[in-house]
Scaffold this motif. Structure first.
Motif, PDB file in Angstrom:
ATOM      1  N   PHE A 139       0.801  -1.189  -0.141  1.00 33.41           N
ATOM      2  CA  PHE A 139      -0.159   0.011  -0.101  1.00 33.41           C
ATOM      3  C   PHE A 139       0.959   1.120   0.028  1.00 33.41           C
ATOM      4  N   ASN A 140       1.957   1.170   0.794  1.00 32.83           N
ATOM      5  CA  ASN A 140       2.952   2.400   0.862  1.00 32.83           C
ATOM      6  C   ASN A 140       4.158   1.824   1.325  1.00 32.83           C
ATOM      7  N   ILE A 141       5.306   2.322   0.948  1.00 32.63           N
ATOM      8  CA  ILE A 141       6.404   1.874   1.576  1.00 32.63           C
ATOM      9  C   ILE A 141       6.978   3.277   2.408  1.00 32.63           C
ATOM     10  N   ASN A 142       7.492   3.075   3.587  1.00 30.77           N
ATOM     11  CA  ASN A 142       7.928   3.847   4.507  1.00 30.77           C
ATOM     12  C   ASN A 142       9.669   3.904   4.275  1.00 30.77           C
ATOM     13  N   ALA A 143      10.074   3.749   5.354  1.00 33.60           N
ATOM     14  CA  ALA A 143      11.909   3.870   5.211  1.00 33.60           C
ATOM     15  C   ALA A 143      12.072   2.570   4.361  1.00 33.60           C
ATOM     16  N   MET A 144      13.334   3.102   3.795  1.00 36.68           N
ATOM     17  CA  MET A 144      14.109   1.821   2.956  1.00 36.68           C
ATOM     18  C   MET A 144      15.399   2.063   3.447  1.00 36.68           C
ATOM     19  N   GLY A 145      16.221   1.218   3.263  1.00 43.80           N
ATOM     20  CA  GLY A 145      17.776   1.114   3.730  1.00 43.80           C
ATOM     21  C   GLY A 145      18.623  -0.039   3.244  1.00 43.80           C
ATOM     22  N   TRP A 146      19.812   0.140   3.344  1.00 44.40           N
ATOM     23  CA  TRP A 146      21.057  -0.701   3.262  1.00 44.40           C
ATOM     24  C   TRP A 146      21.650  -1.288   4.451  1.00 44.40           C
ATOM     25  N   CYS A 172      19.113  -5.209   1.692  1.00 42.61           N
ATOM     26  CA  CYS A 172      18.235  -4.147   1.440  1.00 42.61           C
ATOM     27  C   CYS A 172      17.116  -4.480   2.694  1.00 42.61           C
ATOM     28  N   ASN A 173      16.657  -3.342   3.130  1.00 44.06           N
ATOM     29  CA  ASN A 173      15.569  -3.409   4.105  1.00 44.06           C
ATOM     30  C   ASN A 173      14.431  -2.430   3.890  1.00 44.06           C
ATOM     31  N   VAL A 174      13.086  -2.892   4.030  1.00 45.57           N
ATOM     32  CA  VAL A 174      12.172  -1.835   3.679  1.00 45.57           C
ATOM     33  C   VAL A 174      10.922  -2.059   4.679  1.00 45.57           C
ATOM     34  N   VAL A 175      10.507  -0.772   5.217  1.00 45.94           N
ATOM     35  CA  VAL A 175       9.324  -1.047   6.026  1.00 45.94           C
ATOM     36  C   VAL A 175       8.154  -0.783   4.987  1.00 45.94           C
ATOM     37  N   VAL A 176       7.076  -1.689   5.018  1.00 42.38           N
ATOM     38  CA  VAL A 176       6.280  -1.668   3.993  1.00 42.38           C
ATOM     39  C   VAL A 176       4.744  -1.778   4.911  1.00 42.38           C
ATOM     40  N   GLU A 177       3.759  -0.859   4.198  1.00 42.03           N
ATOM     41  CA  GLU A 177       2.489  -0.793   4.867  1.00 42.03           C
ATOM     42  C   GLU A 177       1.595  -1.279   3.949  1.00 42.03           C
ATOM     43  N   THR A 178       0.916  -2.560   4.339  1.00 45.20           N
ATOM     44  CA  THR A 178      -0.086  -3.285   3.544  1.00 45.20           C
ATOM     45  C   THR A 178      -1.285  -2.874   3.835  1.00 45.20           C
ATOM     46  N   SER A 179      -2.282  -3.543   3.347  1.00 47.51           N
ATOM     47  CA  SER A 179      -3.667  -2.960   3.685  1.00 47.51           C
ATOM     48  C   SER A 179      -4.168  -3.144   5.337  1.00 47.51           C
ATOM     49  N   THR A 180      -3.207  -4.129   5.993  1.00 46.35           N
ATOM     50  CA  THR A 180      -3.547  -4.672   7.005  1.00 46.35           C
ATOM     51  C   THR A 180      -2.569  -4.171   8.131  1.00 46.35           C
ATOM     52  N   TYR A 235       1.961  -3.344   9.058  1.00 46.68           N
ATOM     53  CA  TYR A 235       3.252  -2.775   8.767  1.00 46.68           C
ATOM     54  C   TYR A 235       4.203  -4.088   8.591  1.00 46.68           C
ATOM     55  N   LEU A 236       5.062  -4.222   8.038  1.00 42.04           N
ATOM     56  CA  LEU A 236       5.927  -5.203   7.652  1.00 42.04           C
ATOM     57  C   LEU A 236       7.417  -4.770   7.657  1.00 42.04           C
ATOM     58  N   GLU A 237       8.302  -5.440   8.083  1.00 45.86           N
ATOM     59  CA  GLU A 237       9.767  -5.303   8.017  1.00 45.86           C
ATOM     60  C   GLU A 237      10.271  -6.155   6.903  1.00 45.86           C
ATOM     61  N   VAL A 238      10.760  -6.039   5.925  1.00 46.34           N
ATOM     62  CA  VAL A 238      11.285  -6.872   4.977  1.00 46.34           C
ATOM     63  C   VAL A 238      12.797  -6.748   4.610  1.00 46.34           C
ATOM     64  N   TRP A 239      13.442  -7.875   4.409  1.00 51.21           N
ATOM     65  CA  TRP A 239      14.751  -7.721   4.314  1.00 51.21           C
ATOM     66  C   TRP A 239      15.030  -8.755   2.897  1.00 51.21           C
ATOM     67  N   GLY A 240      15.995  -7.989   1.942  1.00 46.06           N
ATOM     68  CA  GLY A 240      16.250  -8.732   0.923  1.00 46.06           C
ATOM     69  C   GLY A 240      17.201  -9.928   0.913  1.00 46.06           C
ATOM     70  N   GLN A 241      17.518 -10.687  -0.034  1.00 45.41           N
ATOM     71  CA  GLN A 241      18.274 -11.883   0.386  1.00 45.41           C
ATOM     72  C   GLN A 241      19.880 -11.430   0.364  1.00 45.41           C
ATOM     73  N   GLY A 242      20.200 -10.557   0.030  1.00 42.27           N
ATOM     74  CA  GLY A 242      21.705  -9.998   0.279  1.00 42.27           C
ATOM     75  C   GLY A 242      22.485 -10.219  -1.226  1.00 42.27           C
ATOM     76  N   THR A 243      23.269  -9.276  -1.291  1.00 38.54           N
ATOM     77  CA  THR A 243      24.117  -9.162  -2.524  1.00 38.54           C
ATOM     78  C   THR A 243      25.424  -8.710  -2.112  1.00 38.54           C
ATOM     79  N   LEU A 244      26.618  -9.925  -2.598  1.00 46.28           N
ATOM     80  CA  LEU A 244      27.973  -9.721  -2.173  1.00 46.28           C
ATOM     81  C   LEU A 244      28.692  -8.655  -3.015  1.00 46.28           C
ATOM     82  N   VAL A 245      29.318  -7.742  -2.306  1.00 47.59           N
ATOM     83  CA  VAL A 245      30.416  -6.671  -2.876  1.00 47.59           C
ATOM     84  C   VAL A 245      31.718  -7.279  -2.369  1.00 47.59           C
ATOM     85  N   THR A 246      32.564  -7.123  -3.284  1.00 46.40           N
ATOM     86  CA  THR A 246      34.214  -7.631  -2.901  1.00 46.40           C
ATOM     87  C   THR A 246      34.924  -6.450  -3.662  1.00 46.40           C
TER      88      THR A 246
END
Length: 119
Positions: free
Chosen positions: A29-36, A95-103, A105-116
């Motif tokens: 529904f909406n995305i609040n904070a996003m981060g790495w 990646c980390n995102v705080v998402v607002e759904t219709s019901t 708030y969820l905090e969701v994490w990505g699977q990760g990406t390697l930086v070398t």
């Protein structure tokens, strides 16, 4: 459900640049904070940068002046432009995102990406 897909990691020489992307999809529904965040081998996960829905940004001292976080609200995507990379930037970036759904708030994490970063 909400999914995050990260891309852009890889191997780069010191002084080089990389751009990470993280796209959110699903029942949003909406995305609040996003981060790495990042986690180097043998270390705890640490904040790299965050950006609010009003585009207020916050950076770890170690990346200030070198990394830039941005977001594209139309595409539900957050970016991390990393310049002047150093070997100590080597880590798995999440990646980390705080998402607002219709019901709720969820905090969701990505699977990760390697930086070398090689010296």
């Amino acid at each position: 459900q909400v999914q995050l897909v990260e891309s852009g990691g890889g191997l780069v020489q010191a002084g080089g640049s990389l751009r990470l992307s993280c796209a959110a999809s699903g029942s949003i529904f909406n995305i609040n904070a996003m981060g790495w965040y990042r986690q180097a081998p043998g270390k705890q996960r640490e904040l790299v940068a965050t950006i609010t829905s009003s585009a207020y940004t916050n950076y770890a001292d170690s990346v200030k002046g070198r990394f830039t976080i941005s977001r594209d609200n139309a595409r539900n995507t957050v970016y991390l432009q990393m310049n002047s990379l150093k070997p100590e930037d080597t880590a798995v970036y999440y990646c980390n995102v705080v998402v607002e759904t219709s019901t709720r708030y969820l905090e969701v994490w990505g699977q990760g990406t390697l930086v070398t970063v090689s010296s």
